[in-house]
Design a protein around this motif. Structure first.
Motif, PDB file in Angstrom:
ATOM      1  N   TYR A  78      -3.393  43.937 -18.864  1.00 39.92           N
ATOM      2  CA  TYR A  78      -1.993  43.623 -19.136  1.00 39.92           C
ATOM      3  C   TYR A  78      -1.579  42.397 -18.338  1.00 39.92           C
ATOM      4  O   TYR A  78      -2.122  42.128 -17.264  1.00 39.92           O
ATOM      5  CB  TYR A  78      -1.095  44.820 -18.790  1.00 39.92           C
ATOM      6  CG  TYR A  78      -1.403  45.440 -17.448  1.00 39.92           C
ATOM      7  CD1 TYR A  78      -0.848  44.935 -16.277  1.00 39.92           C
ATOM      8  CD2 TYR A  78      -2.283  46.516 -17.343  1.00 39.92           C
ATOM      9  CE1 TYR A  78      -1.150  45.493 -15.049  1.00 39.92           C
ATOM     10  CE2 TYR A  78      -2.587  47.078 -16.122  1.00 39.92           C
ATOM     11  CZ  TYR A  78      -2.016  46.555 -14.966  1.00 39.92           C
ATOM     12  OH  TYR A  78      -2.313  47.097 -13.749  1.00 39.92           O
TER      13      TYR A  78
ATOM     14  N   HIS B 196       4.719  51.348 -20.888  1.00 39.99           N
ATOM     15  CA  HIS B 196       3.791  51.535 -22.004  1.00 39.99           C
ATOM     16  C   HIS B 196       2.990  52.829 -21.985  1.00 39.99           C
ATOM     17  O   HIS B 196       2.538  53.285 -23.027  1.00 39.99           O
ATOM     18  CB  HIS B 196       2.841  50.346 -22.101  1.00 39.99           C
ATOM     19  CG  HIS B 196       3.544  49.061 -22.381  1.00 39.99           C
ATOM     20  ND1 HIS B 196       4.194  48.803 -23.562  1.00 39.99           N
ATOM     21  CD2 HIS B 196       3.738  47.970 -21.605  1.00 39.99           C
ATOM     22  CE1 HIS B 196       4.740  47.599 -23.521  1.00 39.99           C
ATOM     23  NE2 HIS B 196       4.480  47.080 -22.343  1.00 39.99           N
TER      24      HIS B 196
ATOM     25  N   VAL C 119       5.734  43.595 -19.921  1.00 39.54           N
ATOM     26  CA  VAL C 119       4.346  43.297 -19.623  1.00 39.54           C
ATOM     27  C   VAL C 119       3.586  43.640 -20.893  1.00 39.54           C
ATOM     28  O   VAL C 119       3.788  44.697 -21.485  1.00 39.54           O
ATOM     29  CB  VAL C 119       3.853  44.152 -18.439  1.00 39.54           C
ATOM     30  CG1 VAL C 119       2.413  43.832 -18.115  1.00 39.54           C
ATOM     31  CG2 VAL C 119       4.736  43.921 -17.216  1.00 39.54           C
TER      32      VAL C 119
ATOM     33  N   PHE D   1       4.101  48.061 -16.222  1.00 42.50           N
ATOM     34  CA  PHE D   1       3.261  48.348 -17.378  1.00 42.50           C
ATOM     35  C   PHE D   1       3.057  49.850 -17.551  1.00 42.50           C
ATOM     36  O   PHE D   1       3.206  50.388 -18.645  1.00 42.50           O
ATOM     37  CB  PHE D   1       1.892  47.656 -17.258  1.00 42.50           C
ATOM     38  CG  PHE D   1       0.957  48.041 -18.360  1.00 42.50           C
ATOM     39  CD1 PHE D   1       1.087  47.488 -19.623  1.00 42.50           C
ATOM     40  CD2 PHE D   1      -0.036  48.987 -18.157  1.00 42.50           C
ATOM     41  CE1 PHE D   1       0.245  47.865 -20.667  1.00 42.50           C
ATOM     42  CE2 PHE D   1      -0.883  49.370 -19.180  1.00 42.50           C
ATOM     43  CZ  PHE D   1      -0.739  48.806 -20.439  1.00 42.50           C
TER      44      PHE D   1
END
Length: 145
Positions: free
Chosen positions: A129, A83, A29, A79
């Motif tokens: 995202y 991240h 993502v 996501f």
């Protein structure tokens, strides 16, 4: 015998969360922003601070407007884990803390990735995202160091 070892190695990697990078890229993502945002790259710490609502501006000083999918959405979970290196419930706790302490507000929630794309494309300073298949030229990808 060789196949058994290979299958066993794959299961161990899956259990330990050691997914090969090539596989992770396919399901990744991406961090995206409104095209008017000057930042093309963010550190993981800055990205985490923006999504935790602890930082309210982009590194250049522009106001940041954060958009997220519902906590139960699989893309949100991917996501956040990939991240931000946290779980969705940990991020929700951070939002609750700033809201209930009166020091900030929660991010803007959208229902799906199509709505995420529309909001980011039309909101100055927007950050969110999307999966690669939802990208178009109305948003820019921001890399995370």
């Amino acid at each position: 015998m060789l196949i058994r070892r290979l299958v066993k190695a794959i299961w161990i990697c899956l259990i330990l969360g050691l997914v090969p990078q090539a596989m992770a890229e396919d399901s990744s993502v991406l961090l995206v922003a409104n095209p008017d945002v000057d930042s093309r790259q963010l550190t993981r710490d800055t990205t985490r601070a923006l999504f935790a609502m602890r930082q309210r501006t982009w590194p250049g000083g522009q106001a940041a407007r954060v958009f997220v999918l519902p906590n139960s959405h699989p893309v949100h979970a991917r996501f956040v884990k990939q991240h931000l290196s946290v779980y969705p419930h940990q991020l929700q706790l951070a939002w609750d803390r700033v809201v209930f302490s009166g020091t900030g507000q929660a991010p803007n929630r959208v229902r799906n990735q199509s709505e995420m794309l529309e909001q980011i494309a039309s909101t100055p300073g927007a950050l969110g995202y999307l999966e690669r298949e939802y990208l178009d030229d109305r948003v820019q990808v921001v890399s995370i160091e």
